[in-house]
Design an enzyme around this catalytic site. Sequence first.
Site, PDB file in Angstrom:
ATOM      1  N   CYS A  22       5.212   2.814   8.138  1.00 48.90           N
ATOM      2  CA  CYS A  22       5.136   4.685   9.064  1.00 48.90           C
ATOM      3  C   CYS A  22       4.020   5.312   7.775  1.00 48.90           C
ATOM      4  O   CYS A  22       3.796   4.698   7.350  1.00 48.90           O
ATOM      5  CB  CYS A  22       6.640   5.018   8.358  1.00 48.90           C
ATOM      6  SG  CYS A  22       7.224   6.038   6.383  1.00 48.90           S
ATOM      7  N   PRO A  60       1.087  -1.326  -0.056  1.00 46.66           N
ATOM      8  CA  PRO A  60       0.001   0.119   0.074  1.00 46.66           C
ATOM      9  C   PRO A  60       1.009   1.423  -0.121  1.00 46.66           C
ATOM     10  O   PRO A  60       1.073   1.828   1.079  1.00 46.66           O
ATOM     11  CB  PRO A  60      -1.002  -0.299   0.916  1.00 46.66           C
ATOM     12  CG  PRO A  60      -0.199  -1.029   2.112  1.00 46.66           C
ATOM     13  CD  PRO A  60       1.111  -1.512   1.267  1.00 46.66           C
ATOM     14  N   ASP A  72       6.432   2.597   1.342  1.00 47.39           N
ATOM     15  CA  ASP A  72       4.916   1.540   2.438  1.00 47.39           C
ATOM     16  C   ASP A  72       4.696   1.960   3.313  1.00 47.39           C
ATOM     17  O   ASP A  72       5.348   1.938   4.523  1.00 47.39           O
ATOM     18  CB  ASP A  72       5.563   0.447   1.982  1.00 47.39           C
ATOM     19  CG  ASP A  72       4.997  -0.789   2.528  1.00 47.39           C
ATOM     20  OD1 ASP A  72       3.725  -0.455   2.874  1.00 47.39           O
ATOM     21  OD2 ASP A  72       6.024  -1.710   2.465  1.00 47.39           O
ATOM     22  N   HIS A  73       3.142   2.062   3.350  1.00 48.38           N
ATOM     23  CA  HIS A  73       2.646   2.830   4.258  1.00 48.38           C
ATOM     24  C   HIS A  73       2.586   2.126   5.726  1.00 48.38           C
ATOM     25  O   HIS A  73       1.840   2.446   6.644  1.00 48.38           O
ATOM     26  CB  HIS A  73       0.683   3.719   3.491  1.00 48.38           C
ATOM     27  CG  HIS A  73       0.610   4.677   4.716  1.00 48.38           C
ATOM     28  ND1 HIS A  73       1.314   5.601   5.153  1.00 48.38           N
ATOM     29  CD2 HIS A  73      -0.076   5.683   3.404  1.00 48.38           C
ATOM     30  CE1 HIS A  73       0.594   6.690   5.599  1.00 48.38           C
ATOM     31  NE2 HIS A  73      -0.035   7.090   4.935  1.00 48.38           N
ATOM     32  N   ARG A  74       2.893   0.828   5.517  1.00 46.93           N
ATOM     33  CA  ARG A  74       2.524  -0.160   6.187  1.00 46.93           C
ATOM     34  C   ARG A  74       3.725   0.487   7.175  1.00 46.93           C
ATOM     35  O   ARG A  74       3.155  -0.072   8.382  1.00 46.93           O
ATOM     36  CB  ARG A  74       3.070  -1.642   5.749  1.00 46.93           C
ATOM     37  CG  ARG A  74       1.320  -1.996   5.913  1.00 46.93           C
ATOM     38  CD  ARG A  74       2.127  -3.700   4.520  1.00 46.93           C
ATOM     39  NE  ARG A  74       3.005  -3.441   3.867  1.00 46.93           N
ATOM     40  CZ  ARG A  74       3.232  -4.813   2.862  1.00 46.93           C
ATOM     41  NH1 ARG A  74       3.163  -5.552   3.119  1.00 46.93           N
ATOM     42  NH2 ARG A  74       4.573  -4.904   1.987  1.00 46.93           N
TER      43      ARG A  74
END
Length: 518
Positions: free
Chosen positions: A492, A311, A488-490
């Site tokens: 940070c 994501p 990658d929003h997972r």
Amino acid sequence: MAQVLEFKLPDLGEGLTEAEIVRWLVEVGDVVAIDQPVVEVETAKAMVEVPCPYGGVVTARFGEEGTELPVGAPLLTVAVGATESSPSLGTAADQAGPRASRNGGAVADGSAAGAGQDAGSGSSSGSGSGNVLVGYGTGAPAARRRRIRPQPNALNGTPAAASVSASASASGSTAPGPVVAGPLTGSASATAGRVAGAAPVTALDGEVDGREGPVAVVSPLVRRLARQHEIDLRRLTGSGPDGLILRADVDAAIRLAGEAAEAESRSADAPAQRVVPERTAAGEPDAERVPLRGVRGAVADKLSRSRTEIPDATCWVDADATELMAVRAAMNAATGPSAGPKVSVLALLARICTAALARYPELNSTVDTAAREIVRLPGVHLGFAAQTERGLVVPVVRDAHTRNAESIGAEIARLTELARTGKLSPAQLTGGTFTLNNYGVFGVDGSTPIINHPEVAMLGVGRIMPKPWVHQGELAVRQVVQLSLTFDHRVCDGGTAGGFLRYVADCVEQPAVLLRTL
């Protein structure tokens, strides 16, 4: 008396399971020395020259240029022990002939010299290969793994190798046959017969799932691929040596399962709609189909996986690079004891990245989806995108966090030259933890780069060009660059990503900021 030894495509490392023959470096009848490169192959990672661990006369080649072979498939056969081709070769071949016939045209126990001798003996003189390939190139006898014998086919009681040949004949498919020198018979022709019938075959119906004993699979990658697509490995007949199940076999099973499901769907929808075949307009040329393989195929797979699993989000900022360009000019103009190699803009940006990653280690990590953990990596192995004639590649500067701008620049120059000549090894293209993408060389300002899986971030750099800019309260023409960070929003949130990008922009605008970390 000569022995005819078979040289198979070795495991080239990094989990690669197949390679495409790009160019043969020897002809049938040529005399080759131990460790002499015999073929140039292209893997999903790089172009590689494969050395032969045997010295002797080339008696057969398997596959034309452009053919894709799985790891373990025969590449060529070499007559070892004599350089005179006809009499001694014929004798060796005649002696091996009865054994090949007893096995239905397939050499069940390895090549003419025995699979256990392939790695250790090299030539009859006992000299060993200096190139260490998986399964070849050692001076001592190689440890033999336990062979898994193919079970009889439950439908007709024939061995697996025979069922492979029969199925290949029934489907009308033909595998690339060998180019053989002279009227060779025996082991060489038996080897040729084995390769000709080595098309991947799957047994998806019949009572073959009742087999007892271990499944003939060595590669964890093959097992994982089968699990992901719900393929029962006990239903497959392997096309590898001794019935070994290869990735090509699993791919064929996946393809057959997909075609069966599609046919079922079409038959269910048949009353409602009629399938109209595509037709091209009169005089219009047919569309060209380009296979997705080699570097292009690897890039397609990796980018598709990145888009599917990660994501990602992107943020960007414009920065005044005038001071950075002035500092670079001063560094390169230095003379006397302080003079040194020219430093590129990319090297300076790479050094800025390593400093920023030290402050924001969240972006130098990877995600372990199975354990649901973020793995922060101790060192920075910096990848940089390089466009070559073979496509996009990402060489990796190892331990970039321990290097200064000059050292990074020298390594980038070295890897770039290897990339242009197609001589990068798979190890030089893998293991990156963060990627720097300078798409400004294409004359564009901005982009939203796709993360290089399994990394979690990539910095994109646009072209540096003069633009109107407010500097010290006045309008001036300055050298401006757009920086973009895809992350990658997972791992940070936007605060971390924005802080990283802002620090990079500050170093570009005021290079003196870097002095704090030197």
